[in-house]
Enzyme design. Structure first.
Site, PDB file in Angstrom:
ATOM      1  N   LYS A 165     -66.466 -38.785  91.591  1.00  0.00           N
ATOM      2  CA  LYS A 165     -65.025 -38.692  91.845  1.00  0.00           C
ATOM      3  C   LYS A 165     -64.865 -38.819  93.348  1.00  0.00           C
ATOM      4  O   LYS A 165     -65.299 -37.944  94.100  1.00  0.00           O
ATOM      5  CB  LYS A 165     -64.507 -37.339  91.359  1.00  0.00           C
TER       6      LYS A 165
ATOM      7  N   ASP B 227     -52.043 -38.180  83.701  1.00  0.00           N
ATOM      8  CA  ASP B 227     -53.115 -37.191  83.707  1.00  0.00           C
ATOM      9  C   ASP B 227     -53.188 -36.436  82.384  1.00  0.00           C
ATOM     10  O   ASP B 227     -52.669 -35.324  82.290  1.00  0.00           O
ATOM     11  CB  ASP B 227     -52.912 -36.203  84.860  1.00  0.00           C
TER      12      ASP B 227
ATOM     13  N   GLU C 246     -57.879 -36.327  94.940  1.00  0.00           N
ATOM     14  CA  GLU C 246     -57.588 -34.898  95.031  1.00  0.00           C
ATOM     15  C   GLU C 246     -58.466 -34.196  96.070  1.00  0.00           C
ATOM     16  O   GLU C 246     -59.096 -33.173  95.779  1.00  0.00           O
ATOM     17  CB  GLU C 246     -57.744 -34.236  93.655  1.00  0.00           C
TER      18      GLU C 246
ATOM     19  N   ARG D 232     -65.092 -42.932  88.917  1.00  0.00           N
ATOM     20  CA  ARG D 232     -63.813 -42.585  88.268  1.00  0.00           C
ATOM     21  C   ARG D 232     -62.625 -43.290  88.919  1.00  0.00           C
ATOM     22  O   ARG D 232     -62.577 -43.432  90.146  1.00  0.00           O
ATOM     23  CB  ARG D 232     -63.610 -41.071  88.301  1.00  0.00           C
TER      24      ARG D 232
ATOM     25  N   GLU E 267     -56.422 -28.956  78.471  1.00  0.00           N
ATOM     26  CA  GLU E 267     -55.804 -28.565  79.744  1.00  0.00           C
ATOM     27  C   GLU E 267     -54.276 -28.532  79.651  1.00  0.00           C
ATOM     28  O   GLU E 267     -53.648 -27.586  80.116  1.00  0.00           O
ATOM     29  CB  GLU E 267     -56.245 -29.535  80.845  1.00  0.00           C
TER      30      GLU E 267
ATOM     31  N   GLU F 108     -64.015 -25.555  85.312  1.00  0.00           N
ATOM     32  CA  GLU F 108     -62.667 -26.037  85.635  1.00  0.00           C
ATOM     33  C   GLU F 108     -62.000 -26.481  84.342  1.00  0.00           C
ATOM     34  O   GLU F 108     -62.554 -27.270  83.580  1.00  0.00           O
ATOM     35  CB  GLU F 108     -62.753 -27.188  86.651  1.00  0.00           C
TER      36      GLU F 108
HETATM   37  O1  GCW Z   1     -56.121 -33.106  85.533  1.00  0.00           O
HETATM   38  C1  GCW Z   1     -56.638 -32.890  86.787  1.00  0.00           C
HETATM   39  C2  GCW Z   1     -57.125 -31.482  86.692  1.00  0.00           C
HETATM   40  C3  GCW Z   1     -58.220 -31.167  87.657  1.00  0.00           C
HETATM   41  C4  GCW Z   1     -59.319 -32.214  87.484  1.00  0.00           C
HETATM   42  C5  GCW Z   1     -58.729 -33.582  87.776  1.00  0.00           C
HETATM   43  C6  GCW Z   1     -59.731 -34.706  87.552  1.00  0.00           C
HETATM   44  C7  GCW Z   1     -61.687 -31.967  87.744  1.00  0.00           C
HETATM   45  O2  GCW Z   1     -56.043 -30.623  86.856  1.00  0.00           O
HETATM   46  O3  GCW Z   1     -58.677 -29.882  87.369  1.00  0.00           O
HETATM   47  O4  GCW Z   1     -60.409 -31.970  88.322  1.00  0.00           O
HETATM   48  O5  GCW Z   1     -57.659 -33.816  86.889  1.00  0.00           O
HETATM   49  O6  GCW Z   1     -59.760 -35.224  86.453  1.00  0.00           O
HETATM   50  O7  GCW Z   1     -60.454 -35.041  88.452  1.00  0.00           O
END
Ligand code: GCW
Length: 691
Positions: free
Chosen positions: A315, A393, A319, A352, A421, A182
């Site tokens: 986590k 983020d 999300e 997290r 990213e 990822e």
């Molecule tokens: O920034 C976002 C990313 C996801 C990531 C998430 C996280 C692993 O787009 O891909 O997932 O954060 O940090 O949990």
């Protein structure tokens, strides 16, 4: 040309070229661990006087690693095999010593953090002594010593003491079990799950070695969006093989755990026919006794396989991931359930704090604070709360998360993102040092602490459970990180994890010398390119801290129109997001000094201006320009500056090795093309909203 003359020229000039670093077509696999031949005769002579014999009196897998490294270096630097002796009494030259209680330096070293070491040298006797109270320290010290030779430092009269400031210096790999990564941009995952546990790829060892060389001592090997299958018995056998490799390099292995593992089917008819050891419960409630006993058995099983297992990264309720809130429990309830079960083994749980919910009618950047602030003091002492550096983020330019100043009774560890990213993936050359340095030096103004900057706050955790995590940028590409310069972000992360107060300028020079060249002019040029790269990127993609202008799926291509109205808005009046006290009031999550600083347009640092404020286009910014003119100019100039730096790189042709030089050049070409598109997209967007 007559053939004999040609032959003569070839033979005559061959030795002159053969030793030059830039003549070799390297592929980047060696990273910063290049032990190239020492060309300067005097330097070579002085160094080799120190390296005639090497005393390593102890035996263990880690001592084997140390010896292997010294052998490799000796071959590389001097083209001779290392001459090891095992008796300290005959000891001469380099001596690697594990100090015991009675030793002169024992007291000094044992008062320092675990993993500390000293390197002392005596010029007259050509003797270098590397000492530590732990094998870990000797391993790190060995790499430090070799670094001195690599960057051609003097070995005379050394008196170095090094001590890691944080206890967990950790990489988080977002690697999936089916081989993808990822947000990974440098090939597939290095882990071949189908081949494990029978086949142990050399790369695992090389990966561990590279990490140990810069002080990384913990790696979480699977994605935080965790596949529960990693906890199945058959996978744990594979995992334990990796732990075995890591162990010799003093790296603890961690796993990301999926909170819903207890409810997973214990065996599925097709995929996991003969596989067991997981699930089948009716709930994942962390206070349910069956759930607790399921996790206890699982943890017992893991420690049987991996006695030095580090613990879990979790986590949860983020999300779409399951978590304790699904059962009306808090994050602390969830984290403490794991913590209690891991404690007897000395394990920790890393929880997290990256949580937000689009359904909530609340500014996303405020949500993590609101979720966790009331839990301060509720977490067990072997819980570490992992907080992303910024509240949104991993943006190129966002202020530090207010949680670092706010949580006083919780062990906090920052999460930085090494993989790019939101920073141009592995196409753009972006060096992250300036971002991280600014983050560490940020003063939270938290009261009651000796040092309220973030680098101070994170050293204050209870029972020395301190740490930092970086989301890895490593994949199966031959140079590990896709872009050759992305190696620098991995390197820098680790060196700052060792000591967040380190001199970034010095570490940057180190990396360039170890990776590219020891020529002062080359070092200076490369450093300039690296140091300007983040600002150029910010001006292009997130000017004045305007967050998230990229599209959803890729986080790479421009999407100004599409993003308008999510984390910021733009209209015919202006652009930005009002997070001041008359806006979403996010500023109030900071202590007074920072709240006032950010709240006021005049004092708000320009790199966060649009993060905190909505700025009118007509606002006069300086004598010459209003904000519309300014943002246009800055955005345009970013591409121009990138072009200048690409040219500076191109001019280095012949001064660094050819293959890598070309590869960086082709990435620059793509970067410049894409940057131009980005800029055009921005211009079109501005026109569309002003029409
Ligand atoms: O920034 C976002 C990313 C996801 C990531 C998430 C996280 C692993 O787009 O891909 O997932 O954060 O940090 O949990």
């Amino acid at each position: 040309m007559r053939p004999t003359f040609f032959f003569f020229c070839f033979i005559y000039f061959l030795p002159a070229f053969a030793g030059h670093e830039w003549n070799k077509n390297e592929d980047g696999y060696s990273l910063w661990l290049r032990y190239n031949s020492i060309e300067n005769k005097n330097t070579r002579k002085t160094y080799s006087q120190y390296f005639q014999t090497i005393t390593v009196a102890e035996e263990s897998p880690t001592f084997q690693v140390i010896k292997a490294e010294l052998s490799r270096a000796s071959e590389g630097f001097f083209s001779t095999a290392a001459n090891f002796i095992s008796s300290p009494r005959k000891s001469k030259n380099v001596e690697i010593l594990l100090v015991k209680q009675h030793h002169l330096y024992y007291k000094e070293l044992s008062n320092l953090n675990y993993g500390s070491y000293k390197i002392i040298s005596d010029r007259k006797r050509h003797k270098i002594t590397l000492i530590s109270t732990s094998e870990d320290g000797l391993l790190y010290g060995t790499f430090h010593l070799l670094r001195l030779l690599q960057n051609r430092s003097s070995l005379d009269n050394l008196n170095i003491t090094e001590s890691p400031k944080l206890s967990f210096r950790m990489l988080n790999q977002w690697d999936n079990l089916e081989g993808s990564i990822e947000r990974g941009y440098s090939g597939k995952s290095i882990y071949n799950w189908d081949e494990l546990p029978d086949i142990i790829d050399e790369r695992y060892k090389d990966f561990a070695r590279a990490n140990a060389s810069i002080g990384i001592n913990a790696i979480c090997i699977n994605n935080v969006n965790a596949n529960p299958n990693i906890l199945r018995t058959e996978y744990l056998e594979k995992v334990s093989k990796l732990a075995e490799v890591f162990r010799h390099y003093k790296i603890k292995l961690f796993l990301s755990a999926n909170f819903s593992a207890p409810m997973e089917p214990s065996a599925t008819p097709h995929t996991f026919k003969k596989w067991g050891g997981i699930g089948n419960l009716k709930t994942n409630d962390p206070l349910n006794k069956d759930v607790i006993s399921w996790w206890k058995n699982k943890i017992d099983e893991i420690y049987k396989e991996i006695p030095d297992f580090g613990g879990f990264v979790v986590k949860a309720n983020s999300e779409g991931m399951p978590g304790p809130q699904d059962y009306g429990r808090t994050h602390a309830d969830g984290a403490n359930m794991f913590a209690k079960l891991l404690k007897p083994y000395g394990g920790v749980v890393i929880w997290r704090a990256f949580v937000y919910n689009h359904q909530k009618n609340e500014d996303r950047v405020k949500q993590a604070y609101l979720e966790f602030i009331d839990l301060d003091g509720e977490f067990d002492d072997n819980v570490l709360l992992q907080v992303k550096n910024g509240p949104l983020d991993f943006q190129p330019s966002e202020p530090p998360s207010p949680l670092f100043g706010a949580m006083k009774k919780t062990n906090l560890i920052p999460e930085l993102q090494i993989t790019q990213e939101y920073l141009g993936h592995s196409t753009y050359l972006v060096y992250l040092a300036p971002m991280w340095e600014k983050f560490f030096r940020f003063d939270t103004y938290q009261s009651g602490t000796q040092k309220s900057t973030i680098d101070g706050i994170i050293q204050n955790n209870r029972q020395k459970l301190t740490g930092i995590a970086g989301v890895s940028n490593v994949g199966k590409d031959s140079n590990w990180t896709g872009h050759h310069f992305a190696q620098a972000n991995w390197y820098l992360f680790a060196r700052l994890a060792w000591n967040p107060e380190s001199d970034v300028d010095k570490i940057t020079s180190d990396w360039i010398r170890l990776t590219w060249s020891n020529d002062d002019d080359v070092v200076k040029t490369i450093k300039g390119i690296m140091e300007r790269s983040l600002d150029n990127f910010i001006d292009l993609q997130t000017p004045f801290g305007l967050p998230v202008t990229v599209d959803g799926p890729t986080h790479y291509y421009p999407a100004f129109s599409h993003r308008n109205g999510t984390y910021w808005k733009a209209n015919s009046n202006g652009i930005g997001c009002d997070r001041s006290s008359v806006g979403t009031d996010f500023v109030s999550q900071y202590h007074r000094q920072n709240r006032d600083l950010f709240n006021n347009i005049e004092t708000c640092p320009k790199e966060y201006l649009l993060f905190f404020h909505f700025i009118e286009w007509s606002r006069k910014i300086n004598n010459k320009e209003n904000f519309y003119e300014l943002i246009n100019r800055v955005n345009y100039e970013s591409v121009r500056k990138m072009r200048t730096d690409a040219q500076l790189w191109d001019n280095l042709k012949g001064k660094v090795d050819l293959k890598r030089h070309q590869e960086v050049n082709s990435r620059f070409n793509k970067q410049l093309y894409d940057a131009e598109q980005y800029h055009n997209n921005f211009l079109q967007f501005l026109q569309s909203i002003r029409d």
